[in-house]
Design an enzyme around this catalytic site. Structure first.
Site, PDB file in Angstrom:
ATOM      1  CD  GLN A 109     -15.266  -8.568  -3.259  1.00 24.06           C
ATOM      2  OE1 GLN A 109     -16.280  -9.082  -2.764  1.00 24.06           O
ATOM      3  NE2 GLN A 109     -15.140  -8.405  -4.559  1.00 24.06           N
ATOM      4  CG  ASP A 112      -4.702 -13.230  -4.574  1.00 17.59           C
ATOM      5  OD1 ASP A 112      -5.433 -13.505  -5.540  1.00 17.59           O
ATOM      6  OD2 ASP A 112      -4.293 -12.073  -4.336  1.00 17.59           O
ATOM      7  CG  HIS A 127     -13.170 -10.452   2.163  1.00 19.27           C
ATOM      8  ND1 HIS A 127     -13.690 -10.742   0.926  1.00 19.27           N
ATOM      9  CD2 HIS A 127     -14.105  -9.706   2.801  1.00 19.27           C
ATOM     10  CE1 HIS A 127     -14.905 -10.210   0.824  1.00 19.27           C
ATOM     11  NE2 HIS A 127     -15.173  -9.561   1.953  1.00 19.27           N
ATOM     12  CB  CYS A 135      -2.986 -14.279  18.701  1.00 26.13           C
ATOM     13  SG  CYS A 135      -3.234 -15.035  20.317  1.00 26.13           S
ATOM     14  CB  CYS A 138      -2.923 -11.130  22.348  1.00 26.18           C
ATOM     15  SG  CYS A 138      -1.650 -11.851  21.280  1.00 26.18           S
ATOM     16  CB  SER A 198     -19.876 -12.753  -8.550  1.00 26.77           C
ATOM     17  OG  SER A 198     -19.559 -12.934  -7.165  1.00 26.77           O
ATOM     18  CD  GLU A 224     -19.045 -15.691 -16.375  1.00 24.06           C
ATOM     19  OE1 GLU A 224     -18.309 -16.662 -16.589  1.00 24.06           O
ATOM     20  OE2 GLU A 224     -19.719 -15.555 -15.322  1.00 24.06           O
TER      21      GLU A 224
END
Ligand code: BV8
Length: 252
Positions: A109, A112, A127, A135, A138, A198, A224
């Site tokens: 996802q 970077d 993503h 562009c 185009c 998450s 977590e």
């Protein structure tokens, strides 16, 4: 690795030793040890210039204020450009480039580019990629290294219309081919490893659910609990940069 639940980790290692087709699904948490802030939870990139990131990264901003969208992503790219892949990124790249598994598919996802920088190939970037511009007319793609820093919005070298960041914003559809390929691979894998997410963002968060539904074993690596934790087979409480190198290393 005192922060990790050792018993779950040992169970995960046994599952890996018998896996052939592995899908690794990553989110912002895998880049934490590289110094890239996550979106939710501690130290997140939650707000910038007083605006929540989900508003700055929303589809309507392209029409409303493209220069501000460029300022936001230039800022984010500035943060990322000084960062290096960490042991977690390298462990995935090493496992993918070895004969450890019959197939290792990496779906991220993240925008970077750190998985590429670590040596992973055929990365499915659901993503988009913060280092590219696209562009508005185009769809021509250009790396920002090919575009002057002061040219904002960048001008397309093909049709001379304005360009936008090649990133999927909230309210925008994901690239259909990328999403379908990720779904197919999730349905075909026998092990899905979910790292540093998450799992709140749709439709990316369907990847581990499809894997589970189609019979794969699902391992989560996250310090977590998440929305996925209750439904995964093994949840390793730990940091990606610590867990992945030992988990993915070839069996002795
Ligand atoms: C779409 C690019 C339809 C931009 C991103 C209400 C309910 C449900 C869904 C929706 C809803 N309202 C709207 C929606 C849909 C929406 C959505 O899901 N919203 C969420 C917030 C509820 N989705 C969309 O809009 C998608 N498009 O649905 O289109 C459509 C169809 C046809 C035609 C038109 C439209 C588009 C979503 C893509 C958005 N773009 N990124 C940018 O980066 O600015 S998403 C963004 O969130 C990032 O890409 C990020 O990767 C992603 C997910 O976040 P995580 O990666 O999970 O990061 P997070 O900070 O949340 O969590 C980090 C985790 O790491 C934590 O669990 C933490 O514990 C852990 N961690 C921390 N350190 C470590 C660690 N783990 C391991 N090791 C560590 N060291």
């Amino acid at each position: 690795m005192e922060s990790m639940n050792q018993e779950e980790f040992e169970r995960a290692k046994i599952i890996l030793s018998g896996s052939k087709k592995v899908l690794v699904f990553t989110g912002a948490g895998i880049s934490t040890e590289s110094g890239v802030p996550t979106f939710r939870g501690g130290g997140g990139a939650g707000v910038w210039r007083g605006m929540p990131f989900e508003q700055l990264s929303s589809a309507e901003m392209i029409e409303r204020d493209l220069p501000l969208v460029w300022e936001w992503f230039d800022y984010r790219r500035g943060v990322v450009s000084e960062r290096e892949p960490n042991h977690g990124h390298f462990a995935i790249a090493k496992a993918q480039n070895s004969d450890r598994f019959e197939e290792l598919i990496l779906v991220t996802q993240n925008i970077d580019g750190l998985h590429h920088a670590a040596g992973s190939h055929d990365v499915i970037e659901l993503h988009g990629n913060i280092h590219q511009a696209r562009c508005l007319s185009c769809e021509n793609l250009q790396y920002l290294t090919e575009v002057g820093e002061d040219e904002r919005p960048p001008v397309c070298s093909e049709c001379f219309d304005s360009m936008r960041p090649n990133v999927v914003l909230f309210g925008e559809a994901l690239d259909e081919d990328a999403l379908l390929k990720a779904y197919e691979k999730a349905a075909a894998c026998d092990l899905c490893i979910v790292v540093g997410t998450s799992a709140v963002v749709y439709p990316a968060n369907m990847i581990p659910k499809i894997a589970k539904r189609e019979g794969a074993f699902v391992i989560e690596i996250n310090p977590e609990e998440t929305e996925l934790t209750a439904s995964v087979d093994i949840s390793v409480r730990g940091n990606a940069a610590e867990v992945l190198p030992t988990l993915l290393v070839k069996e002795v």
